[in-house]
Every structure is written in structure tokens, then in C-alpha cells.
Design an enzyme around this catalytic site. Structure first.
Site, short mmCIF file in Angstrom:
data_model
loop_
_atom_site.label_atom_id
_atom_site.label_comp_id
_atom_site.label_asym_id
_atom_site.label_seq_id
_atom_site.Cartn_x
_atom_site.Cartn_y
_atom_site.Cartn_z
N GLU A 1 2.36 3.95 -4.12
CA GLU A 1 1.78 2.63 -4.42
C GLU A 1 2.77 1.79 -5.24
O GLU A 1 2.95 0.60 -4.96
CB GLU A 1 0.47 2.79 -5.20
N ASP B 1 -1.47 -0.68 4.95
CA ASP B 1 -1.86 0.72 5.06
C ASP B 1 -1.23 1.36 6.30
O ASP B 1 -0.71 2.49 6.24
CB ASP B 1 -3.39 0.84 5.12
N ASP C 1 0.84 -1.19 0.00
CA ASP C 1 0.00 0.00 0.00
C ASP C 1 0.88 1.24 0.00
O ASP C 1 2.03 1.21 0.43
CB ASP C 1 -0.94 0.01 1.21
#
Length: 146
Positions: A47, A135, A9
Site C-alpha cells: 500500500e 486493485d 492500491d
């Protein structure tokens, strides 16, 4: 070939702004977490960097199941890349491909790593434990960059 599950992420506070990337690697009962950040970047670059850093961490060819929540990275690597390369790193609209430096690095890692990669999209911020951990790692990267 060892099987490894990877979650990646990226995060950005402002776009552009300080950003971070996070990676969770799982092989059997073994886990490894990676993260980092940059002061001035974009979400898409983070990303991509997460996927690049994940693949760089693999020391030998692996069977990889790679989960990511970025349609940009997923479509880029599985659909758009051959056309960009054929057009000299130009889009269908004849514009330079954004983040071409990272796309070229990712392409080289995918082509030269000897891995078998199963690319899987997962909806972000939707309760998937691996994605949530990636994340959180990406957000640690943002804080480190600040």
C-alpha cells in the site's frame, strides 16, 4: 499547477507473501498505469509503495487528489507521522515504527515534491472504478512477483 487524480492500491497473497502495488494516474483525458511487485512483503508495504511510486512518477509540482483504501497509510501520513518523527521513529508505546524506511521515503516525497495533496480514503472492493483499476494493477504486480 496541473491537477492530477491518483488511485493507489496494494495486494498481498499471504501476509507476508508475494505482493503487488498498482497506481492509476489521471490528468484530464490522459491516463497512466503503473504496477510492480515483490516476492516477500506485506500488504501494508505494498500500500505504501503504491503511494511512493505514484508520487515519484510526478515530474513537477501538482495539485493531487489521491485516493487510497488503506487507513494505515492515510492515518500514518496525516496523523501519526509528526509524532513518530518527534519520538525518533518510535511509536507511542516506544516501539520502533514498522516500515520506517518507507515512511521516511514517503515523508521526503511529500515534503520535498512541492505538491498540494488532498488525501482521500475510499472503501476498497466497493465498486469505485478508480480503486478497482488500482486493485487490478496491484494484482498484476503480485503475478509478476510470482
Amino acid at each position: 499547477m496541473n491537477h492530477i487524480v491518483i488511485y493507489t492500491d496494494g495486494a498481498c497473497k499471504g501476509n507476508p507473501g508475494p505482493g503487488g502495488w498498482g497506481v492509476l494516474l489521471q490528468s484530464g483525458t490522459t491516463e497512466k498505469e503503473l504496477f510492480g511487485g515483490e516476492k516477500g512483503t506485506t500488504n501494508n508495504r505494498m500500500e505504501m509503495t503504491a503511494v511512493i511510486e505514484a508520487l515519484k512518477a510526478l515530474k513537477r509540482p501538482c495539485e493531487v487528489t489521491l485516493f487510497l483504501d488503506s487507513q494505515y497509510v492515510l492515518k500514518g501520513i496525516t496523523e501519526w507521522l509528526p509524532g513518530w518523527k518527534a519520538k525518533g521513529w518510535k511509536t507511542a508505546a516506544r516501539q520502533p515504527v514498522k516500515n520506517a524506511d518507507l515512511w521516511q521515503e514517503l515523508d521526503a516525497l511529500v515534503a520535498g515534491g512541492g505538491h498540494r495533496i488532498d488525501w482521500r480514503w475510499v472503501r476498497g472492493h466497493n465498486g469505485d472504478p478508480g480503486n478497482e483499476r488500482a486493485d487490478a494493477l496491484a494484482n498484476r504486480g503480485v503475478e509478476q512477483a510470482r
